[in-house]
Motif scaffolding. Structure first.
Motif, PDB file in Angstrom:
ATOM      1  N   GLY A   1       0.631  14.937  -0.143  1.00 11.44           N
ATOM      2  CA  GLY A   1       1.371  14.824  -1.224  1.00 11.44           C
ATOM      3  C   GLY A   1       2.263  13.470  -1.289  1.00 11.44           C
ATOM      4  O   GLY A   1       1.888  12.488  -0.496  1.00 11.44           O
ATOM      5  N   SER A   2       3.123  13.082  -2.224  1.00 10.31           N
ATOM      6  CA  SER A   2       3.782  11.898  -2.348  1.00 10.31           C
ATOM      7  C   SER A   2       4.988  11.833  -1.755  1.00 10.31           C
ATOM      8  O   SER A   2       5.931  12.978  -1.756  1.00 10.31           O
ATOM      9  CB  SER A   2       4.160  11.643  -3.940  1.00 10.31           C
ATOM     10  OG  SER A   2       4.566  10.310  -3.906  1.00 10.31           O
TER      11      SER A   2
ATOM     12  N   GLN B   1       4.516   7.673  -2.480  1.00 12.36           N
ATOM     13  CA  GLN B   1       3.340   7.054  -2.022  1.00 12.36           C
ATOM     14  C   GLN B   1       2.735   8.255  -1.571  1.00 12.36           C
ATOM     15  O   GLN B   1       2.782   9.003  -0.667  1.00 12.36           O
ATOM     16  CB  GLN B   1       3.460   6.266  -0.564  1.00 12.36           C
ATOM     17  CG  GLN B   1       2.123   5.890   0.025  1.00 12.36           C
ATOM     18  CD  GLN B   1       1.145   4.973  -0.866  1.00 12.36           C
ATOM     19  OE1 GLN B   1       1.510   4.140  -1.285  1.00 12.36           O
ATOM     20  NE2 GLN B   1       0.073   5.588  -1.231  1.00 12.36           N
ATOM     21  N   PRO B   2       1.442   8.490  -2.483  1.00 16.66           N
ATOM     22  CA  PRO B   2       0.396   9.612  -2.053  1.00 16.66           C
ATOM     23  C   PRO B   2      -0.194   9.428  -0.688  1.00 16.66           C
ATOM     24  O   PRO B   2      -0.601   8.327  -0.366  1.00 16.66           O
ATOM     25  CB  PRO B   2      -0.474   9.511  -3.096  1.00 16.66           C
ATOM     26  CG  PRO B   2       0.211   8.673  -4.355  1.00 16.66           C
ATOM     27  CD  PRO B   2       0.849   7.648  -3.679  1.00 16.66           C
ATOM     28  N   MET B   3      -0.180  10.448   0.002  1.00 13.63           N
ATOM     29  CA  MET B   3      -0.394  10.431   1.535  1.00 13.63           C
ATOM     30  C   MET B   3      -1.053  11.715   2.027  1.00 13.63           C
ATOM     31  O   MET B   3      -0.552  13.013   1.443  1.00 13.63           O
ATOM     32  CB  MET B   3       0.669   9.813   2.480  1.00 13.63           C
ATOM     33  CG  MET B   3       1.762  10.711   2.594  1.00 13.63           C
ATOM     34  SD  MET B   3       3.016   9.923   3.768  1.00 13.63           S
ATOM     35  CE  MET B   3       3.626   8.681   2.703  1.00 13.63           C
TER      36      MET B   3
ATOM     37  N   TYR C   1      -4.446   6.166  -2.438  1.00 16.03           N
ATOM     38  CA  TYR C   1      -4.070   5.498  -3.646  1.00 16.03           C
ATOM     39  C   TYR C   1      -3.015   4.177  -3.548  1.00 16.03           C
ATOM     40  O   TYR C   1      -1.905   4.746  -3.057  1.00 16.03           O
ATOM     41  CB  TYR C   1      -3.609   6.472  -4.785  1.00 16.03           C
ATOM     42  CG  TYR C   1      -3.588   5.927  -6.130  1.00 16.03           C
ATOM     43  CD1 TYR C   1      -4.535   5.538  -6.948  1.00 16.03           C
ATOM     44  CD2 TYR C   1      -2.211   5.612  -6.517  1.00 16.03           C
ATOM     45  CE1 TYR C   1      -4.531   4.980  -8.210  1.00 16.03           C
ATOM     46  CE2 TYR C   1      -2.241   4.959  -7.884  1.00 16.03           C
ATOM     47  CZ  TYR C   1      -3.394   4.856  -8.587  1.00 16.03           C
ATOM     48  OH  TYR C   1      -2.969   4.212 -10.020  1.00 16.03           O
ATOM     49  N   PHE C   2      -3.015   3.238  -4.181  1.00 10.42           N
ATOM     50  CA  PHE C   2      -2.182   2.213  -4.005  1.00 10.42           C
ATOM     51  C   PHE C   2      -1.523   2.160  -5.108  1.00 10.42           C
ATOM     52  O   PHE C   2      -1.687   2.196  -6.224  1.00 10.42           O
ATOM     53  CB  PHE C   2      -2.902   0.867  -3.624  1.00 10.42           C
ATOM     54  CG  PHE C   2      -2.022  -0.277  -3.535  1.00 10.42           C
ATOM     55  CD1 PHE C   2      -1.121  -0.549  -2.569  1.00 10.42           C
ATOM     56  CD2 PHE C   2      -1.803  -1.271  -4.793  1.00 10.42           C
ATOM     57  CE1 PHE C   2      -0.523  -1.708  -2.608  1.00 10.42           C
ATOM     58  CE2 PHE C   2      -1.018  -2.333  -4.503  1.00 10.42           C
ATOM     59  CZ  PHE C   2      -0.135  -2.599  -3.562  1.00 10.42           C
TER      60      PHE C   2
ATOM     61  N   GLN D   1      -8.030   2.165  -5.472  1.00  7.79           N
ATOM     62  CA  GLN D   1      -8.382   3.259  -4.546  1.00  7.79           C
ATOM     63  C   GLN D   1      -8.822   2.914  -3.044  1.00  7.79           C
ATOM     64  O   GLN D   1      -9.565   3.869  -2.576  1.00  7.79           O
ATOM     65  CB  GLN D   1      -9.862   3.706  -5.468  1.00  7.79           C
ATOM     66  CG  GLN D   1      -9.250   4.605  -6.761  1.00  7.79           C
ATOM     67  CD  GLN D   1      -8.996   3.788  -7.758  1.00  7.79           C
ATOM     68  OE1 GLN D   1      -9.282   2.766  -8.013  1.00  7.79           O
ATOM     69  NE2 GLN D   1      -8.050   4.239  -8.524  1.00  7.79           N
ATOM     70  N   HIS D   2      -8.397   1.853  -2.673  1.00  4.18           N
ATOM     71  CA  HIS D   2      -8.963   1.528  -1.285  1.00  4.18           C
ATOM     72  C   HIS D   2      -7.956   2.281  -0.601  1.00  4.18           C
ATOM     73  O   HIS D   2      -6.705   2.666  -0.729  1.00  4.18           O
ATOM     74  CB  HIS D   2      -8.302  -0.083  -1.210  1.00  4.18           C
ATOM     75  CG  HIS D   2      -8.763  -0.402   0.190  1.00  4.18           C
ATOM     76  ND1 HIS D   2     -10.016  -0.661   0.670  1.00  4.18           N
ATOM     77  CD2 HIS D   2      -7.833  -0.436   1.501  1.00  4.18           C
ATOM     78  CE1 HIS D   2      -9.919  -1.039   2.115  1.00  4.18           C
ATOM     79  NE2 HIS D   2      -8.547  -0.940   2.277  1.00  4.18           N
ATOM     80  N   VAL D   3      -8.509   2.824   0.750  1.00  7.12           N
ATOM     81  CA  VAL D   3      -7.703   3.678   1.453  1.00  7.12           C
ATOM     82  C   VAL D   3      -7.035   3.197   2.539  1.00  7.12           C
ATOM     83  O   VAL D   3      -7.454   2.179   3.287  1.00  7.12           O
ATOM     84  CB  VAL D   3      -8.634   4.715   2.104  1.00  7.12           C
ATOM     85  CG1 VAL D   3      -7.846   5.793   3.134  1.00  7.12           C
ATOM     86  CG2 VAL D   3      -9.357   5.819   0.955  1.00  7.12           C
TER      87      VAL D   3
END
Length: 528
Positions: free
Chosen positions: A221-222, A256-258, A277-278, A310-312
């Motif tokens: 989650g964030s 930050q989603p992670m 997600y950035f 959307q870059h990981v």
């Protein structure tokens, strides 16, 4: 560069430790014993080791301090890591008072907290928790409402107002079940600003679920993750994006989603991060203060990465302690949190700045050596992807004077040096600066504290004077004061465009854009 960092850590590990130093960690003070007990119970569930309440004489009244048991050695370091992992503010008492049985007794039969990094540099709210009637021992809910006012002695470079008022709301819901094996947190935040529509915004600071094993943690989650040990420049902190409209000090972050897996081993804690997600940086709008000479057009953003937001991004960090040394070493691969800003002249003649987010590879180190009342600190990095590879570092020390003038107050003296290999070409105001500060804690029932600092550029003689102070007013109110003075500057031109472009290109005098933005800020917060 990495070899040099390991040599620094190895050398620091050889420094002698004060083996018998015993500290008690303080996590808040209250006038109301019920509020102190509720806060202690909440911390015990979150930290998974016992927190109690000790009486604190305060003149003719009696206050209550939320404290740990006396700690030393590895137990002390583990407690500090656990407290930082939950974003809690604390300080140390070199001579702990008499403790209640609840603190000195055996630890409850719950898993030890294994998190490796504190999630925020801000203090946790000292509000009384609101409990769920379904599961009072496992759920907490609180709400903070803040009213903020900023005053400026001068109008902005573009004629912005000398006064700005705003209101903010932040709530936090935390739940734990299955004896602490599962946890969830939701922390929404929102602000409405009277002048700057870009500062009117909302964010989920946290929104995650976690599960804990015997030697691992998993978060989905964030979240907010903080890395670093220095006071003035959070050089290695890279996981979360800066919420720049909230404050220019870089300490307020967006969620930050992670996916974060933390492995606990005898040789340290290893954290793996996958960030799908950035989050783009927030910038003050055209009517906002503390902004660039011309506004940033955050609706026209460029990316180095083909997949853009959307870059990981990926990161891995190893954290460990060797005697008095605490350190973390990490590798990050992904989109830079700090964009380059390029001037663009629009067809209507308006000059704006366009953000460009590079792909970078960054190796970072943070280390701290605590010997008695001294703390020696270092942050360093090596980055590739924004031009030539470069290195940067911040190092210094903090000396704590306990019981200043024979009272209960503590005074911390801070000295740091900030260096960037790029010199004037650095995209930051921190390139070759000396920073000094005094941090004062009254250690009273109102948690009164203040920080006064000076950051001075040794080449240009530009400087920033920074003031931060806070005090709780009763059990449910607090007052915060913040102020900044930008000195050694000259106000740049605002027209014609050619002159503005020349001012933007001046890499040596980076504070000129803030020449008219000295301010004082007051914030009154109500805790529910």
């Amino acid at each position: 560069m990495v070899r040099r960092w390991f040599l620094v850590v190895a050398f620091a590990a050889c420094l002698p430790a004060a083996a018998d130093d015993t500290y008690q960690l303080v996590l808040g003070s209250f006038a109301n014993p019920d509020n102190a007990e509720r806060w202690a119970q909440q911390l015990t569930r979150q930290l998974r080791f016992p927190i109690g309440v000790a009486p604190l004489p305060h003149g003719s009244a009696l206050g209550y301090r939320v404290v740990t048991a006396p700690l030393q050695g590895d137990d002390l370091q583990q407690a500090i890591r656990a407290i930082r992992a939950h974003g809690l503010d604390f300080w140390r008492l070199a001579t702990p008072p008499t403790l209640p049985d609840a603190v000195a007794g055996e630890a409850p039969d719950v898993p030890e907290d294994r998190a490796a990094a504190r999630v925020t540099s801000r203090a946790a709210p000292a509000s009384a928790e609101r409990r769920s009637s379904r599961d009072a021992a496992q759920q907490n809910f609180d709400v903070d409402i803040g009213v903020q006012w900023r005053g400026f002695p001068d109008q902005g470079l573009d004629g912005q107002s000398r006064s700005d008022a705003s209101i903010s709301v932040q709530s936090r819901y935390y739940a734990s079940w299955a004896s602490g094996a599962w946890n969830a947190a939701i922390t929404p935040f929102g602000r409405h600003d009277a002048q700057d529509d870009h500062r009117t915004h909302a964010d989920l600071r946290e929104f995650y679920i976690s599960t804990v094993g015997d030697d691992w943690d998993l978060y989905v989650g964030s979240r907010q993750i903080f890395w670093g040990v220095t006071e003035f420049n959070h050089l290695v902190d890279i996981i979360n994006q800066t919420d720049l409209v909230e404050d220019i000090d870089g300490e307020v972050k967006l969620g930050q989603p992670m996916l974060n897996l933390s492995l606990v081993r005898t040789w340290g804690i290893v954290d793996f991060f996958v960030m799908p997600y950035f989050r783009e940086r927030t910038f003050p709008g055209e009517d906002g203060r503390l902004r660039h000479l011309v506004p940033v057009d955050d609706g026209d953003v460029l990316y180095d990465a083909g997949k853009k937001q959307q870059h990981v991004d990926l990161a891995v960090r190893w954290a460990h302690n060797l005697g008095p040394v605490e350190f973390g070493l990490y590798q990050f691969s992904g989109t830079s949190r700090a964009p380059q800003l390029f001037p663009v002249l629009r067809p209507n003649g308006q000059l704006v700045l366009r953000p460009y987010y590079d792909l970078i590879e960054q190796t970072g180190l943070d280390a701290q050596v605590i010997v008695g009342d001294w703390a020696f600190k270092l942050e360093a990095l090596s980055r590739a992807g924004q031009g030539n590879r470069y290195a940067a570092a911040t190092g210094g020390f903090e000396r704590t004077l306990v019981g200043v003038l024979g009272g209960r107050s503590d005074l911390g003296l801070v000295l740091e040096y900030i260096w960037d290999q790029r010199d004037d070409e650095a995209d930051s105001i921190y390139d070759h600066d000396i920073a000094i500060a005094g941090r004062w804690r009254l250690n009273d029932v109102a948690d009164s504290q203040a920080l006064l600092g000076l950051m001075w550029d040794v080449r240009t003689d530009e400087y920033i004077v920074n003031l931060e102070a806070s005090r709780r007013l009763g059990d449910r109110w607090s007052l915060g004061v913040e102020g900044r003075l930008f000195g050694g500057t000259n106000a740049p031109p605002t027209s014609p465009p050619a002159a503005v472009l020349d001012a933007l290109a001046d890499q040596e005098h980076k504070l000129d854009q803030l020449a008219r933005d000295d301010y004082i800020q007051l914030e009154l917060t109500r805790y529910f």
